[in-house]
Design a protein around this motif. Structure first.
Motif, mmCIF file in Angstrom:
data_model
loop_
_atom_site.group_PDB
_atom_site.id
_atom_site.type_symbol
_atom_site.label_atom_id
_atom_site.label_comp_id
_atom_site.label_asym_id
_atom_site.label_seq_id
_atom_site.Cartn_x
_atom_site.Cartn_y
_atom_site.Cartn_z
ATOM 1 N N LYS A 158 43.247 26.999 27.042
ATOM 2 C CA LYS A 158 43.442 26.768 25.606
ATOM 3 C C LYS A 158 44.063 28.004 24.953
ATOM 4 C CE LYS A 158 42.534 24.006 22.036
ATOM 5 N NZ LYS A 158 41.154 23.525 21.973
ATOM 6 N N LEU A 159 43.606 29.178 25.341
ATOM 7 C CA LEU A 159 44.184 30.409 24.802
ATOM 8 C C LEU A 159 45.655 30.519 25.166
ATOM 9 C CD1 LEU A 159 44.018 33.196 23.465
ATOM 10 C CD2 LEU A 159 43.148 34.112 25.643
ATOM 11 N N ALA A 160 45.999 30.231 26.417
ATOM 12 C CA ALA A 160 47.396 30.310 26.844
ATOM 13 C C ALA A 160 48.250 29.306 26.082
ATOM 14 C CB ALA A 160 47.501 30.062 28.349
ATOM 15 N N TYR A 161 47.710 28.109 25.856
ATOM 16 C CA TYR A 161 48.444 27.091 25.079
ATOM 17 C C TYR A 161 48.719 27.572 23.659
ATOM 18 C CZ TYR A 161 48.730 23.132 21.879
ATOM 19 O OH TYR A 161 49.090 22.293 20.845
ATOM 20 N N ILE A 162 47.715 28.149 23.019
ATOM 21 C CA ILE A 162 47.899 28.638 21.653
ATOM 22 C C ILE A 162 48.944 29.753 21.621
ATOM 23 C CG2 ILE A 162 46.775 29.815 19.720
ATOM 24 C CD1 ILE A 162 44.195 28.346 20.469
ATOM 25 N N LEU A 217 37.350 30.004 33.016
ATOM 26 C CA LEU A 217 38.296 29.757 34.104
ATOM 27 C C LEU A 217 37.707 28.738 35.076
ATOM 28 C CD1 LEU A 217 39.459 33.395 34.890
ATOM 29 C CD2 LEU A 217 40.964 31.551 34.148
ATOM 30 N N GLY A 218 38.579 27.944 35.700
ATOM 31 C CA GLY A 218 38.117 27.008 36.706
ATOM 32 C C GLY A 218 37.661 27.721 37.961
ATOM 33 N N ASP A 219 36.906 27.030 38.783
ATOM 34 C CA ASP A 219 36.355 27.643 39.991
ATOM 35 C C ASP A 219 37.441 28.125 40.947
ATOM 36 O OD1 ASP A 219 33.756 27.161 39.130
ATOM 37 O OD2 ASP A 219 33.676 25.179 40.080
ATOM 38 N N ASN A 220 38.548 27.415 41.009
ATOM 39 C CA ASN A 220 39.620 27.773 41.942
ATOM 40 C C ASN A 220 40.783 28.474 41.249
ATOM 41 O OD1 ASN A 220 38.268 26.498 44.143
ATOM 42 N ND2 ASN A 220 39.016 24.504 43.410
ATOM 43 N N ALA A 221 40.569 28.946 40.035
ATOM 44 C CA ALA A 221 41.647 29.568 39.260
ATOM 45 C C ALA A 221 42.053 30.911 39.857
ATOM 46 C CB ALA A 221 41.221 29.757 37.811
ATOM 47 N N ASP A 222 43.332 31.187 39.779
ATOM 48 C CA ASP A 222 43.888 32.477 40.210
ATOM 49 C C ASP A 222 44.639 33.056 39.015
ATOM 50 O OD1 ASP A 222 44.806 34.665 41.585
ATOM 51 O OD2 ASP A 222 46.385 33.581 42.661
ATOM 52 N N PRO A 223 43.916 33.733 38.115
ATOM 53 C CA PRO A 223 44.533 34.137 36.839
ATOM 54 C C PRO A 223 45.586 35.216 37.004
ATOM 55 C CG PRO A 223 42.347 35.085 37.041
ATOM 56 C CD PRO A 223 42.508 34.137 38.200
ATOM 57 N N LEU A 224 46.614 35.086 36.187
ATOM 58 C CA LEU A 224 47.594 36.162 36.073
ATOM 59 C C LEU A 224 47.022 37.200 35.121
ATOM 60 C CD1 LEU A 224 50.993 34.268 35.662
ATOM 61 C CD2 LEU A 224 50.123 35.418 37.683
ATOM 62 N N MET A 280 49.852 35.281 31.623
ATOM 63 C CA MET A 280 49.475 36.650 31.952
ATOM 64 C C MET A 280 48.533 37.244 30.916
ATOM 65 S SD MET A 280 51.981 39.940 32.560
ATOM 66 C CE MET A 280 52.792 39.116 33.927
ATOM 67 N N PHE A 281 48.907 37.147 29.627
ATOM 68 C CA PHE A 281 48.122 37.816 28.599
ATOM 69 C C PHE A 281 46.934 36.982 28.136
ATOM 70 C CE2 PHE A 281 51.941 40.324 28.617
ATOM 71 C CZ PHE A 281 51.438 41.614 28.484
ATOM 72 N N ALA A 282 46.868 35.730 28.573
ATOM 73 C CA ALA A 282 45.633 34.963 28.417
ATOM 74 C C ALA A 282 44.746 35.121 29.646
ATOM 75 C CB ALA A 282 45.946 33.488 28.195
ATOM 76 N N ALA A 283 45.273 35.778 30.667
ATOM 77 C CA ALA A 283 44.583 35.905 31.954
ATOM 78 C C ALA A 283 44.165 34.533 32.461
ATOM 79 C CB ALA A 283 43.381 36.846 31.848
ATOM 80 N N SER A 284 45.114 33.596 32.401
ATOM 81 C CA SER A 284 44.878 32.221 32.829
ATOM 82 C C SER A 284 45.578 31.961 34.147
ATOM 83 C CB SER A 284 45.408 31.262 31.755
ATOM 84 O OG SER A 284 45.430 29.930 32.222
ATOM 85 N N ASP A 285 45.078 30.981 34.878
ATOM 86 C CA ASP A 285 45.803 30.489 36.053
ATOM 87 C C ASP A 285 47.109 29.865 35.555
ATOM 88 O OD1 ASP A 285 45.278 29.390 39.151
ATOM 89 O OD2 ASP A 285 46.554 28.100 37.922
ATOM 90 N N HIS A 286 48.220 30.271 36.147
ATOM 91 C CA HIS A 286 49.519 29.838 35.630
ATOM 92 C C HIS A 286 49.727 28.332 35.783
ATOM 93 C CE1 HIS A 286 53.591 30.091 34.299
ATOM 94 N NE2 HIS A 286 54.107 29.754 35.477
ATOM 95 N N VAL A 287 49.379 27.789 36.929
ATOM 96 C CA VAL A 287 49.546 26.358 37.151
ATOM 97 C C VAL A 287 48.656 25.565 36.200
ATOM 98 C CG1 VAL A 287 49.306 24.487 38.824
ATOM 99 C CG2 VAL A 287 50.228 26.693 39.553
ATOM 100 N N ASP A 288 47.439 26.054 35.979
ATOM 101 C CA ASP A 288 46.534 25.380 35.050
ATOM 102 C C ASP A 288 47.098 25.389 33.634
ATOM 103 O OD1 ASP A 288 44.781 24.864 37.085
ATOM 104 O OD2 ASP A 288 43.409 26.508 36.608
ATOM 105 N N HIS A 289 47.707 26.497 33.243
ATOM 106 C CA HIS A 289 48.311 26.568 31.911
ATOM 107 C C HIS A 289 49.432 25.550 31.759
ATOM 108 C CE1 HIS A 289 50.458 27.735 28.400
ATOM 109 N NE2 HIS A 289 51.363 28.474 29.010
ATOM 110 N N VAL A 290 50.305 25.480 32.757
ATOM 111 C CA VAL A 290 51.419 24.535 32.697
ATOM 112 C C VAL A 290 50.900 23.099 32.646
ATOM 113 C CG1 VAL A 290 53.416 23.631 33.948
ATOM 114 C CG2 VAL A 290 53.027 26.099 33.836
#
Length: 521
Positions: free
Chosen positions: A146-150, A236-243, A449-459
């Protein structure tokens, strides 16, 4: 075929740029390859002579007086941003904004507002907003998706329609180039302003952020991400690999400096104020012309150069005079600021050049000839928008898409008698679609990156929101093409987006008083 066009070959430069960018993801090299093949055709298929002609195209376009001023403006904006980073003013302003955040809704809304407040540059907005707000959104169990989306939906859309941003020179430059090509004597800046109400996708994307945040309406994969964060406390999801965010900023505020919010506000106010004054003055406003007439006749390039230089002087005075920062540190920050804008400058220069090559090959007359009887003036804005959406998603860059489409779409629209403002808006806002949700887009990567989110999850979580806004925007462009004013079409689009969002949203089973509207545990 008429002698002024090379026929199907005239499409090669743009098509080559698209295909190469899609497969190599190298925008600059792909744009130059398009210039080279076009120049090679012009010199009789001699690749060596084509290389020389390619360089001449770049030199001619970069040294054109109006373009030089736009490039100077971009460099000055970079210098200003570098000095603002050095002052710590952006972080100080952000700190002031987040002091009173007490609920989950306020945290998300504060993130949205901060993302829009830093409107001068989409990169700066993403970096500052993500870095400042991530600890706060984590505290209130807002998912990183949600942070990455915003972040992604309040950066480029805001910067692209702002009259004071690093995007302004790029967009006005492309408009000015095509006005010269089609022989229309109009102010590029005024046409830029006229296109803003027709930036349907950008405006709907921004509106969706506030609909989703204020009404707490999520759907698709985002609803599951938010459920996980609320009920399980997992941002973050259990399998997330955050940037992860960068480890060190290139520009660090000295320890002895106490950052003030007005370190950021003062140069921005100067930038806005001097821009307005300069446009009015250079257009003859003080000689008796009305506001609209003055803007129509204003020396746009001169005005923004004066304004950006004035803003640099203001922040320079603050750094040296008030913050007591050494001149050598200021010089280093200016140089880092220059580096920030090198990519936009390079893309802009090559975009001008590939436009000139396409013009020399007669792509406009060719496309016009094959489109007669197929594309009507009414259909054109929607067709342009969908084309920009497909290209921008494929190549992952809004600026590259703009550079490719302008030399084709604007001459076609002029020949068909379509209004220029909706056609221009269709390119500029359609190009943002890919900048929003393409996995190879730089701003999408930076948002992750700056949301420290998994990139695929963000997309994956953002695409449904972007598609909804894009579908509605397509309908609005059809309406605009057939003469419906923006002030009528846009409210219809807002109502449609809000209604569909409500219908698609999955109402979470968590009570609002214990989560979204209250303080986190």
């Amino acid at each position: 075929m008429a002698p002024e066009t090379y026929g199907l070959i005239s499409l090669f430069p743009a098509m080559l740029a698209i295909v190469l960018t899609l497969f190599t993801r190298q925008v600059l090299l792909s744009l130059f390859a398009g210039i080279w093949i076009g120049a090679t055709v012009l010199v009789g298929w001699n690749p060596a002579a084509g290389a020389a002609r390619s360089l001449q195209f770049v030199v001619d376009n970069v040294t054109e007086p109006f373009n030089v001023k736009l490039l100077l403006f971009t460099f000055l904006i970079g210098a200003m941003l570098g000095m603002i980073f050095l002052s710590g003013g952006m972080n100080a302003l952000a700190s002031q904004m987040v002091k009173r955040i007490r609920t989950r809704r306020q945290a998300a809304l504060g993130t949205s507002l901060l993302g829009m407040t830093i409107f001068v540059d989409s990169y700066a907005s993403t970096m500052i907003t993500g870095s400042v707000m991530r600890p706060i959104t984590d505290k209130f169990d807002i998912s990183r998706e949600k942070l990455a989306y915003i972040l992604d939906s309040t950066t480029a859309p805001t910067a692209s329609i702002s009259v004071v941003s690093t995007w302004l020179g790029f967009e006005v430059g492309l408009i000015a180039e095509q006005l010269t090509t089609i022989g229309v004597d109009r102010s590029a800046f005024l046409l830029f302003l006229e296109s803003i109400p027709y930036r349907f996708y950008s405006l709907l994307a921004l509106a969706m952020v506030f609909i989703v945040v204020i009404a707490d309406l999520d759907f698709g994969p985002m609803a599951e991400a938010e459920r996980r964060a609320r009920e399980e406390g997992k941002v973050l999801g259990d399998n997330a690999d955050p940037l992860m965010e960068t480890q060190e900023d290139d520009i660090v505020t000295p320890d002895h400096v106490e950052p003030r919010w007005w370190y950021f506000a003062a140069p921005i106010i100067a930038l806005v104020g001097v821009t307005g004054f300069s446009l009015y003055y250079s257009g003859g406003g003080f000689a008796g012309r009305g506001l609209t007439d003055a803007l129509s006749n204003a020396a746009t390039a001169d005005a923004i150069v004066w304004a950006s230089f004035s803003a640099c002087l203001v922040i320079l005075t603050i750094l040296v005079g008030h913050a007591r920062i050494a001149v050598d540190e200021v010089s280093d920050a200016i140089f880092e600021g220059f580096k920030m804008v090198m990519f936009p400058v390079a893309v802009l220069s090559l975009a001008w050049s590939i436009g000139a090559v396409s013009q020399a090959l007669g792509v406009g007359p060719y496309v016009i000839a094959i489109s007669e009887g197929i594309i009507t003036a009414g259909m054109l804005p929607a067709v342009i928008f969908v084309s920009a959406v497909i290209i921008s998603f494929s190549i992952g860059t809004s600026w590259g898409t703009m550079g490719i489409l302008f030399p084709v779409a604007i001459p076609l629209g002029h020949a068909l008698g379509a209004p220029l403002a909706p056609a221009i808006a269709a390119i500029l806002t359609g190009a943002l679609f890919g900048d929003h949700c393409s996995p190879i887009s730089d701003t999408t990567v930076m948002s992750s990156m700056f949301a420290a989110s998994d990139h695929v999850d963000h997309v994956n979580t953002q695409i449904p929101y972007a598609v909804l806004a894009g579908i509605v925007a397509t309908g609005l462009f059809l309406m605009a093409g057939y003469g419906v004013p923006a002030y009528i079409a846009l409210p219809i689009g807002l109502a449609a987006v809000g209604s569909v969002t409500y219908l698609l949203s999955e109402q979470l089973s968590v009570e609002v008083p214990s989560s979204y509207g209250s303080k986190a545990d």
